[in-house]
Design a protein around this motif. Structure first.
Motif, mmCIF file in Angstrom:
data_model
loop_
_atom_site.group_PDB
_atom_site.id
_atom_site.type_symbol
_atom_site.label_atom_id
_atom_site.label_comp_id
_atom_site.label_asym_id
_atom_site.label_seq_id
_atom_site.Cartn_x
_atom_site.Cartn_y
_atom_site.Cartn_z
ATOM 1 N N SER A 75 0.852 -1.175 0.000
ATOM 2 C CA SER A 75 0.000 0.000 0.000
ATOM 3 C C SER A 75 0.898 1.238 0.000
ATOM 4 C CB SER A 75 -0.890 -0.013 1.235
ATOM 5 O OG SER A 75 -0.085 0.058 2.379
ATOM 6 N N ASP A 76 0.286 2.421 -0.006
ATOM 7 C CA ASP A 76 1.096 3.624 -0.196
ATOM 8 C C ASP A 76 1.925 3.991 1.027
ATOM 9 O OD1 ASP A 76 -1.070 4.311 1.304
ATOM 10 O OD2 ASP A 76 -1.321 6.286 0.423
ATOM 11 N N PHE A 77 1.583 3.440 2.199
ATOM 12 C CA PHE A 77 2.306 3.896 3.379
ATOM 13 C C PHE A 77 2.205 2.908 4.526
ATOM 14 C CE2 PHE A 77 2.784 6.377 7.309
ATOM 15 C CZ PHE A 77 4.014 6.947 7.053
ATOM 16 N N ARG A 78 3.330 2.655 5.165
ATOM 17 C CA ARG A 78 3.330 2.008 6.485
ATOM 18 C C ARG A 78 4.366 2.767 7.291
ATOM 19 N NH1 ARG A 78 5.956 -1.359 9.916
ATOM 20 N NH2 ARG A 78 4.742 -2.928 11.065
ATOM 21 N N GLN A 79 3.964 3.214 8.457
ATOM 22 C CA GLN A 79 4.884 4.014 9.268
ATOM 23 C C GLN A 79 6.116 3.199 9.653
ATOM 24 O OE1 GLN A 79 6.433 6.598 9.804
ATOM 25 N NE2 GLN A 79 4.767 7.813 10.701
ATOM 26 N N HIS A 80 7.224 3.882 9.825
ATOM 27 C CA HIS A 80 8.413 3.195 10.324
ATOM 28 C C HIS A 80 8.182 2.817 11.791
ATOM 29 C CE1 HIS A 80 12.528 2.595 11.758
ATOM 30 N NE2 HIS A 80 12.598 1.984 10.605
ATOM 31 N N ASN A 81 8.602 1.595 12.141
ATOM 32 C CA ASN A 81 8.281 1.073 13.474
ATOM 33 C C ASN A 81 8.747 1.990 14.610
ATOM 34 O OD1 ASN A 81 6.960 -1.202 12.580
ATOM 35 N ND2 ASN A 81 8.836 -2.415 12.467
ATOM 36 N N ASP A 82 9.987 2.471 14.535
ATOM 37 C CA ASP A 82 10.502 3.274 15.657
ATOM 38 C C ASP A 82 9.680 4.555 15.835
ATOM 39 O OD1 ASP A 82 12.470 1.442 16.236
ATOM 40 O OD2 ASP A 82 14.019 2.492 15.078
ATOM 41 N N PHE A 83 9.336 5.171 14.721
ATOM 42 C CA PHE A 83 8.566 6.415 14.801
ATOM 43 C C PHE A 83 7.177 6.140 15.372
ATOM 44 C CE2 PHE A 83 6.111 10.036 13.293
ATOM 45 C CZ PHE A 83 6.983 11.095 13.540
ATOM 46 N N PHE A 84 6.560 5.064 14.914
ATOM 47 C CA PHE A 84 5.230 4.732 15.433
ATOM 48 C C PHE A 84 5.316 4.361 16.916
ATOM 49 C CE2 PHE A 84 1.502 2.081 16.230
ATOM 50 C CZ PHE A 84 0.504 2.890 15.710
#
Ligand code: GLY
Ligand code: MN
Ligand code: MN
Length: 445
Positions: A75-84
């Motif tokens: 999909s167009d976006f998955r947040q980076h784990n550390d930031f999330f």
């Protein structure tokens, strides 16, 4: 359960056996996505600053992918784990800056691009700055243009002697700002990744809730697959049952491509083409994991497509299962993953007799026993760290005999508790008698 009826109709049109003989287990829908609450996010940020002492921490978000160009992948976006993990936000092109002066004064600032109505027509609304504050618990939300001047300001506030922690890895090698900071701060630029990895290694209450949900959804998918499996089905039909159950249970996506490998494909460790038609007498290895709210399960079951293990399959299956039990029983604080690996291998060496020919079966256990589990299916964290309460790991022995096209893997997700362990994936049937009973019950329906 309307969607369930629709799915059956679609599958019935495509290929017979699944639709005509079985139905996916009922799935209980729940909340679609849960963010970590602000007090949990704040506790994570404080824990990070406790580890760092005095200095600054800079964490970039993920960037938006090209909607046209990247579609086939994801999909167009998955947040980076550390930031999330630290903000709960799914905004792209953003930064988190944390500072600590070592005397107790700490700040947190978010740098988030202005909302862009033209882009939002394609991707949907982004949080306003007020909403970003409500989600993250961070009151300072400003434009990314301010990042450099804020960093300079933080430097002049007595932080000039401290380090700056930045993620230094393949993803950030091409990031201009990070590379500029590495040059400017020179030896005081430190890699954030191992520091945050050790914090993420011990899961907090929210993380455990998300993991339990991802694992329960995955266990439900295994039960549905058990009921659906029939000779003559294609592997992809079983994959469809599994991934239907993931999505219907509220999982956002798969934590990794589903592995549904039958017959000769049981010995291919990461087989995920799932194209083969399954035969009477085959085993099928299903190594699957739903991702729920950024947390992934990873559970493998190996079942006989016809509903009964042959004596030979059962012999190998029970060796794997007992080796797994031997290792799981030793899970407790203080033990290391390396020690568990040795326990499983020693069990196979001492108990396999002639089951694997002239060599003992541990020689056919050709991958590691365990990995950390969390936001990444192979989660971050140093593997020499002794187990501690709150860590989650897989225990996944296997025996693979290519000459017989015979592979068995059994994988469970295990939480380390104060006194031992909790088997988080216990709802996925594992006992061979139980597997056969469930399969034969469903075959009679
Ligand atoms: N599903 C990949 C693994 O078990 O490591
Ligand atoms: Mn695994
Ligand atoms: Mn797996």
């Amino acid at each position: 359960m309307k969607p369930f009826v629709v799915i059956l109709a679609v599958v019935a049109g495509a290929a017979g056996p699944l639709a005509s003989q079985s139905a996916p287990t009922e799935v209980v829908a729940g909340p679609p996505f849960e963010r970590p609450p602000p007090p949990i996010l704040d506790a994570r940020r404080q824990a990070l600053l406790d580890s760092v002492g005095a200095g600054m921490v800079l964490v970039p978000s993920a960037t938006l992918k090209s909607i046209e160009g990247d579609y086939p992948q994801d999909s167009d976006f998955r947040q980076h784990n550390d930031f999330f993990y630290l903000t709960g936000l799914e905004t792209p092109d953003s930064w988190l800056l944390l500072t600590a002066d070592g005397q107790g004064a700490r700040t947190a600032s978010l740098f988030v691009p202005e909302r862009n109505p033209a882009e939002e027509r394609w991707t949907g609304p982004r949080p306003s700055y007020e909403e970003a504050t409500a989600i993250s618990g961070i009151s300072s939300v400003i434009l990314p243009d301010e990042l450099m001047s804020t960093l300079q300001g933080a430097r002049s506030l007595g932080l000039e002697g401290g380090s700056i922690y930045l993620p230094l890895n393949d993803r950030t090698r091409g990031n201009e700002l990070i590379q500029r900071l590495v040059r400017e701060f020179s030896v005081r630029a430190r890699n954030l990744d191992p520091v945050l990895a050790q914090i993420r290694l011990v899961k907090d209450d929210h993380e455990l809730q998300m993991l339990r949900r991802a694992i329960d959804i995955t266990a439900g998918a295994h039960r549905a697959a058990l009921e659906a499996a029939r000779p003559g089905m294609y592997e992809y039909e079983l994959e469809a049952v599994i991934e239907y159950n993931f999505r219907a249970g509220g999982a956002e996506r798969v934590g990794f491509p589903s592995i549904v490998g039958s017959g000769p494909n049981t010995v291919v460790l990461h087989y995920d083409k799932n194209r083969r038609q399954m035969d009477e007498g085959d085993l099928v290895v299903m190594d699957i994991g739903a991702e729920y709210s950024y947390y992934s399960a990873d559970v493998t079951r190996t079942i006989p497509v016809s509903g009964r293990f042959t004596p030979r399959q059962r012999e190998i299956y029970e060796l794997v299962l007992e080796a797994q039990r031997a290792a799981i029983e030793e899970v407790r604080p203080g033990v290391t993953v390396g020690e568990l690996n040795q326990i499983a291998r020693a069990w196979l060496r001492e108990n396999s007799g002639g089951a694997c020919g002239v060599r003992t079966c541990d020689m056919y256990f050709v991958h590691g026993l365990s990995h950390w589990l969390g936001m990444d299916v192979h989660d971050v964290g140093d593997y020499t760290t002794p187990l501690a309460p709150g860590m989650v790991l897989t225990i996944e022995p296997g025996i693979y005999l290519p000459e017989e096209n015979l592979g068995v893997r059994i994988e469970d997700d295990v939480l380390v508790t104060d006194s031992g362990y909790e088997l988080l994936s216990r709802n996925a049937p594992r006992d061979p008698e139980q597997i056969e009973a469930l399969m034969n019950e469903s075959a009679r329906r």
